[in-house]
Design a protein around this motif. Structure first.
Motif, mmCIF file in Angstrom:
data_model
loop_
_atom_site.group_PDB
_atom_site.id
_atom_site.type_symbol
_atom_site.label_atom_id
_atom_site.label_comp_id
_atom_site.label_asym_id
_atom_site.label_seq_id
_atom_site.Cartn_x
_atom_site.Cartn_y
_atom_site.Cartn_z
ATOM 1 N N ARG A 111 45.028 58.040 -7.157
ATOM 2 C CA ARG A 111 43.802 57.285 -6.966
ATOM 3 C C ARG A 111 43.182 57.566 -5.618
ATOM 4 N NH1 ARG A 111 46.442 51.818 -8.760
ATOM 5 N NH2 ARG A 111 48.250 53.106 -8.486
ATOM 6 N N ASN A 112 41.896 57.288 -5.538
ATOM 7 C CA ASN A 112 41.243 57.575 -4.281
ATOM 8 C C ASN A 112 41.646 56.557 -3.232
ATOM 9 O OD1 ASN A 112 39.308 55.255 -4.348
ATOM 10 N ND2 ASN A 112 38.653 56.305 -6.208
ATOM 11 N N ALA A 113 41.327 56.889 -1.976
ATOM 12 C CA ALA A 113 41.806 56.065 -0.874
ATOM 13 C C ALA A 113 41.234 54.667 -0.916
ATOM 14 C CB ALA A 113 41.442 56.738 0.453
ATOM 15 N N ALA A 114 40.001 54.525 -1.361
ATOM 16 C CA ALA A 114 39.438 53.186 -1.435
ATOM 17 C C ALA A 114 40.187 52.326 -2.421
ATOM 18 C CB ALA A 114 37.955 53.275 -1.822
ATOM 19 N N GLU A 115 40.549 52.905 -3.571
ATOM 20 C CA GLU A 115 41.314 52.140 -4.545
ATOM 21 C C GLU A 115 42.704 51.837 -4.021
ATOM 22 O OE1 GLU A 115 40.633 50.662 -7.175
ATOM 23 O OE2 GLU A 115 38.587 51.296 -7.431
ATOM 24 N N GLY A 167 39.494 47.698 7.421
ATOM 25 C CA GLY A 167 38.046 47.515 7.480
ATOM 26 C C GLY A 167 37.297 48.716 6.947
ATOM 27 N N TYR A 168 37.802 49.914 7.243
ATOM 28 C CA TYR A 168 37.136 51.135 6.781
ATOM 29 C C TYR A 168 37.210 51.269 5.261
ATOM 30 C CZ TYR A 168 36.021 56.086 6.283
ATOM 31 O OH TYR A 168 35.456 57.270 5.896
ATOM 32 N N LEU A 169 38.413 51.166 4.700
ATOM 33 C CA LEU A 169 38.581 51.435 3.276
ATOM 34 C C LEU A 169 37.991 50.328 2.406
ATOM 35 C CD1 LEU A 169 42.177 52.940 3.244
ATOM 36 C CD2 LEU A 169 40.007 54.133 3.052
ATOM 37 N N ILE A 170 38.138 49.091 2.811
ATOM 38 C CA ILE A 170 37.578 48.000 2.020
ATOM 39 C C ILE A 170 36.058 48.086 1.995
ATOM 40 C CG2 ILE A 170 37.263 45.510 1.960
ATOM 41 C CD1 ILE A 170 39.923 46.477 0.865
ATOM 42 N N THR A 171 35.460 48.324 3.150
ATOM 43 C CA THR A 171 33.995 48.432 3.195
ATOM 44 C C THR A 171 33.520 49.648 2.412
ATOM 45 O OG1 THR A 171 34.046 47.400 5.384
ATOM 46 C CG2 THR A 171 32.017 48.514 4.740
ATOM 47 N N ASP A 172 34.215 50.756 2.513
ATOM 48 C CA ASP A 172 33.839 51.946 1.751
ATOM 49 C C ASP A 172 33.925 51.674 0.255
ATOM 50 O OD1 ASP A 172 35.056 54.702 0.398
ATOM 51 O OD2 ASP A 172 33.455 55.072 1.826
ATOM 52 N N PHE A 198 28.734 49.239 -4.916
ATOM 53 C CA PHE A 198 27.349 48.765 -4.932
ATOM 54 C C PHE A 198 26.396 49.917 -5.217
ATOM 55 C CE2 PHE A 198 23.309 47.882 -2.863
ATOM 56 C CZ PHE A 198 23.004 46.625 -3.373
ATOM 57 N N ALA A 199 26.632 51.081 -4.632
ATOM 58 C CA ALA A 199 25.761 52.226 -4.881
ATOM 59 C C ALA A 199 25.839 52.684 -6.328
ATOM 60 C CB ALA A 199 26.144 53.378 -3.944
ATOM 61 N N ALA A 245 34.716 48.727 9.516
ATOM 62 C CA ALA A 245 33.612 48.554 8.577
ATOM 63 C C ALA A 245 32.384 49.351 9.014
ATOM 64 C CB ALA A 245 33.268 47.068 8.466
ATOM 65 N N ALA A 246 32.098 49.342 10.308
ATOM 66 C CA ALA A 246 30.943 50.099 10.803
ATOM 67 C C ALA A 246 31.120 51.600 10.567
ATOM 68 C CB ALA A 246 30.745 49.808 12.290
ATOM 69 N N LEU A 247 32.321 52.101 10.768
ATOM 70 C CA LEU A 247 32.576 53.524 10.516
ATOM 71 C C LEU A 247 32.410 53.856 9.035
ATOM 72 C CD1 LEU A 247 35.699 54.121 12.792
ATOM 73 C CD2 LEU A 247 33.340 54.813 13.226
ATOM 74 N N ALA A 248 32.818 52.951 8.147
ATOM 75 C CA ALA A 248 32.675 53.203 6.708
ATOM 76 C C ALA A 248 31.213 53.255 6.300
ATOM 77 C CB ALA A 248 33.412 52.123 5.919
ATOM 78 N N LEU A 249 30.379 52.413 6.881
ATOM 79 C CA LEU A 249 28.962 52.419 6.544
ATOM 80 C C LEU A 249 28.245 53.612 7.161
ATOM 81 C CD1 LEU A 249 28.258 48.605 6.992
ATOM 82 C CD2 LEU A 249 28.396 49.865 4.839
#
Length: 822
Positions: free
Chosen positions: A164-168, A225-230, A236-237, A390-394
């Motif tokens: 699975r991908n890192a976000a999952e 913060g990075y992976l959850i926000t990503d 959403f996209a 989170a900022a880095l993910a966005l």
């Protein structure tokens, strides 16, 4: 009835009669199905040949049509198979990430080819076999649609990924069908997890080069913060919503089973091996199950960096509480931001503003030298690392990092290398008592972690380095390792005492959590992630029933039953430990009594002088002092405690009742987790208020290193006409030798400084300490008061006078040579 001639059989077709029905209608011969012979009209040979030509033409046209349809469909299915095989190959070749270690349900390439091409092969077989009759139009259309329907039914199996991908992975649950299409799994992020958890483990093992290893928690925060926000932004996209319900369900499925297993097991172990900790464990369990451990520990002033008594077994859960609160609140905020704010830069600015705000709140609340528990545990003050992630993910989502071109990958590698250097320096340099950590050290570590995470997520050199298989194996199980490591260390420290710092004990403290995490992953976490909680419970219930029925014939089938009995035994033991009443004194109660004595001493007036009880007279064998054995004992001297002021930490606080009894009228200001920088501030304030007494005792150093500059600040505050008595420390921590060396050097260098060698007095009497090996029990507090009183008596016999620095005293003497005999 005679059989009709053949010419009569063809005559019906020539006249346009229907040539369908029973076989006898064509052959002219009676069959059993017809029930008897039939008479038909005569047909000529020409008519028969015309009929056969017409049937042949219809069959040829139909065969051509079916062949064309089959050829087109076969080409379409072949194209789909090629595309899906390419996707499966990409997913299969990608390294496994953390939760993607769940065994894949995807078929192999050969199975996929067979599944996808089966409908085409069936259609080709139908086309190659000439039909006896032409199928109806409805049936033909259904056959034409059949391959598409079969393919749709099998597409779920085809799209099952091998990883699975890192976000999952961060979401912690099997991905949905729409989420299975990410090709890059960022295996290097597993290596980042491994690095973070090993750093925290080294810090809790008190390894000297890792006194800033608590920063590994901030690496976890940035990564979460990075992976959850990503994940939420990508959802959403794709779908126009973040899917809050699905997200929270996956988080619960990922976090709760392993946590529940650890809580039950640790509670049972403490109930059996350390029942004295049960009283403190009950509120900690409540904080653990409600994910409020951080707030409970903050308001209880339970310091993360210093402990008194056996280490609390669930203290490490504060970080999981911070993350879980982030998982509950941040998705709501990011959902609104994604709807209202447009553009990645503007969206990222919201997160950057949140990070800055959190750091400023920490800066405003924290008082240098005080206990940093409130600002360190607080979700609001420690959210800067989460918001930086989170900022880095966005700004740089995972898909963009994965698709980075070679120049970008090189820049990310440079950023990752710089981040590693900064993190290494911070872990070596910072300690929890360093005021620069709050918030500057934490923000610096978070920014460095962000660079490392971006580089590890990209397919560059740093990503390859962190994708090393052993690191990935540890990273996959990092959640379980973090859950188990601190309870193992805490229980070992409570049982083994000073032996807990030996090399074999430390090796066991490192190996056992990894083994427990591996077992938890294999038997608890991975099956639930793969099958779901309900399906896994049904499977285990079925196994249990089969074991009960097969136990007589096959003894080996009883293994599931034995496992169930063991789990029930552990759960019942944990329940008994929680419900059983507390018996016997604890260090917490002793500290509370000391705090009461300390508070009373600050308000009481001078006590009248009285002969001191003989129990406070230092005798031969009580400490590393030269005490005459031949001289007859003199009457015990009177010590005016109202001339003495003591500033200390939890070690002095544990001995406060005995100290107040040995030195009646003494002023005691002791507090848990106090460091030398706080003591300097207190003495400076007392000096400004003209409240200093002739003898000032400072017992600080348990919670962090002391420096010669801080001793100079103390001397500047008390002046040259007062005695400064410093108490050294006994603790198995990295700064013990540094503290004791600094204080001994100050006693040699400055004429109005004396040293209480508590380390030498207790070194061979560790049975007088609590199981943490630092704080004295009541009988140990009596020894503490005796050695302090002896030095105070020596100071009262001499007035401070300027003199040159003295040579080092003889080994075992806590005072200058001029006052060695007592």
């Amino acid at each position: 009835m005679p059989v009709q001639p053949r010419s009569a059989e063809v005559g019906d077709a020539a006249r346009g009669d229907q040539v369908t029905g029973p076989a006898s209608a064509v052959s002219g011969r009676p069959t059993e199905a017809d029930g008897g012979p039939t008479v038909s009209a005569p047909v000529t040979v020409g008519q028969t040949e015309a009929m056969l030509a017409e049937v042949a033409a219809q069959a040829t046209a139909r065969l051509t049509e079916v062949a064309a349809q089959t050829s087109a469909r076969l080409a379409e299915v072949t194209a789909q198979a090629s595309a899906r095989l390419a996707g499966v190959a990409a997913r299969t070749s990608a390294p496994l990430t953390q939760e993607s270690a769940v065994p894949a349900t995807a078929p192999t390439a050969e199975e996929t080819v067979a599944q996808i091409s089966a409908p085409a092969q069936e259609a080709a077989a139908q086309a190659s076999a000439p039909p006896a009759t032409a199928p109806p139009a409805q049936e033909t259309a259904a056959q034409a649609r059949a391959p598409s329907a079969i393919q749709a039914d099998r597409s779920v199996a085809v799209e099952q990924p091998a990883a699975r991908n890192a976000a999952e992975v961060t979401a912690g649950a099997p991905p949905s069908a729409a989420d299975r299409k990410t090709a890059w799994r960022a295996p290097g992020l597993d290596g980042v997890r491994a690095l973070a958890v090993l750093t925290v483990l080294a810090f809790h093992e008190n390894l000297p080069w890792f006194r800033g290893g608590f920063l590994g928690v901030d690496v976890f925060f940035v990564l979460s913060g990075y992976l959850i926000t990503d994940l939420l932004a990508a959802r959403f996209a794709r779908d126009g919503q973040v899917g809050l319900g699905t997200f929270w369900l996956r988080r619960a499925r990922r976090l709760l089973p392993a946590l529940a297993l650890m809580l039950v097991t640790v509670t049972a172990a403490i109930a059996v091996f350390e029942p004295g900790q049960i009283a403190g464990l009950r509120p900690a369990l409540l904080g653990a199950v409600t994910y409020t451990s951080n707030w409970w520990q903050a308001f209880q002033h339970q310091s993360y960096f210093t402990q008194f008594g056996p280490p609390p077994a669930l203290q490490h859960l504060w970080s999981l509480a911070v993350e879980e609160q982030f998982y509950l609140i941040w998705p709501l905020i990011i959902a609104a931001v994604l709807v209202v704010v447009h553009g990645p830069v503007r969206r990222a600015m919201v997160a950057w503003i949140g990070a800055v705000a959190s750091a400023l709140v920490m800066l405003a609340i924290y008082v240098p030298g005080s206990d940093p528990s409130l600002v360190y545990y607080g979700t609001d003050t420690h959210a800067s690392a989460l918001m930086i992630g989170a900022a880095l993910a966005l700004t740089w989502p995972l898909a963009r990092v994965a698709a980075a071109a070679a120049p970008m990958r090189r820049r990310l590698d440079v950023a990752g290398l710089v981040g590693l250097v900064i993190l290494g320096w911070a872990v070596w340099h910072y300690s929890g008592a360093n005021p620069a950590v709050y918030p500057f050290g934490l923000v610096l570590a978070a920014l460095a972690s962000g660079g490392v995470i971006l580089a590890a997520a990209a397919p560059g050199q740093i990503g390859t380095l962190f994708a090393w298989r052993p690191l990935r194996w540890l990273g996959i199980r990092s959640y379980g390792i973090y859950l188990w490591h601190w309870p193992v260390i805490a229980i070992t420290a409570g049982l083994a005492g000073q032996a807990a710092i030996s090399i074999p004990a430390r090796i066991g403290d490192a190996a056992l959590p990894i083994a427990l995490a591996a077992a938890s992953w294999h038997w608890i976490e991975e099956p639930i992630l793969r099958n779901g909680l309900r399906a896994d419970l049904r499977y285990r219930s079925r196994q249990l029933r089969q074991a009960i029925t097969a136990i007589r014939s096959t003894p080996a089938a009883a293994l599931p039953l034995l496992g169930t009995v063991a789990m029930l035994t552990v759960a019942c033991t944990a329940g008994y430990g929680i419900l059983a009443p507390q018996t016997g004194p604890t260090l917490e109660q002793q500290i509370a009594a000391g705090a009461h004595v300390s508070a009373v001493s600050q308000t009481a007036g001078p006590s009248p002088l009285a002969d001191q009880p003989d129990q406070w007279q230092l005798k031969a064998g009580d400490g590393p002092y030269r005490v005459s054995r031949d001289t007859p004992p003199a009457p015990p001297p009177r010590v005016p405690g109202w001339k003495v002021m003591a500033i200390g930490d939890s070690v002095m606080l544990a001995s406060a009742p005995e100290l107040a009894e040995a030195l009646p009228g003494i002023y005691i200001d002791a507090k848990v987790s106090r460091s030398m920088i706080a003591g300097v501030s207190i003495i400076q304030q007392l000096a400004a208020e003209r409240r200093l007494r002739p003898i000032v005792i400072v017992g600080l150093g348990t919670n962090g290193p002391d420096s010669d500059y801080q001793v100079q600040q103390l001397l500047a505050a008390i002046g040259p006409h007062r005695w400064l008595i410093l108490i050294n420390v006994f603790e198995q921590r990295s700064w013990e030798n540094e503290v004791n060396t600094t204080l001994a050097a100050a006693a040699r260098r400055y004429s109005n400084v004396l040293l209480v060698n508590w380390h030498a007095a207790i070194e061979h009497r560790t049975g007088l300490l609590w199981s943490d090996g630092i704080h004295p029990q009541p009988i140990g507090g009596k020894l503490y008061a005796k050695v302090v009183r002896a030095v105070v008596l020596a100071a009262l016999r001499h007035r401070p006078r300027p003199r040159h620095p003295q040579p080092p005293p003889n080994p075992g003497y806590p005072l200058h040579a001029s006052v060695a005999r007592m």
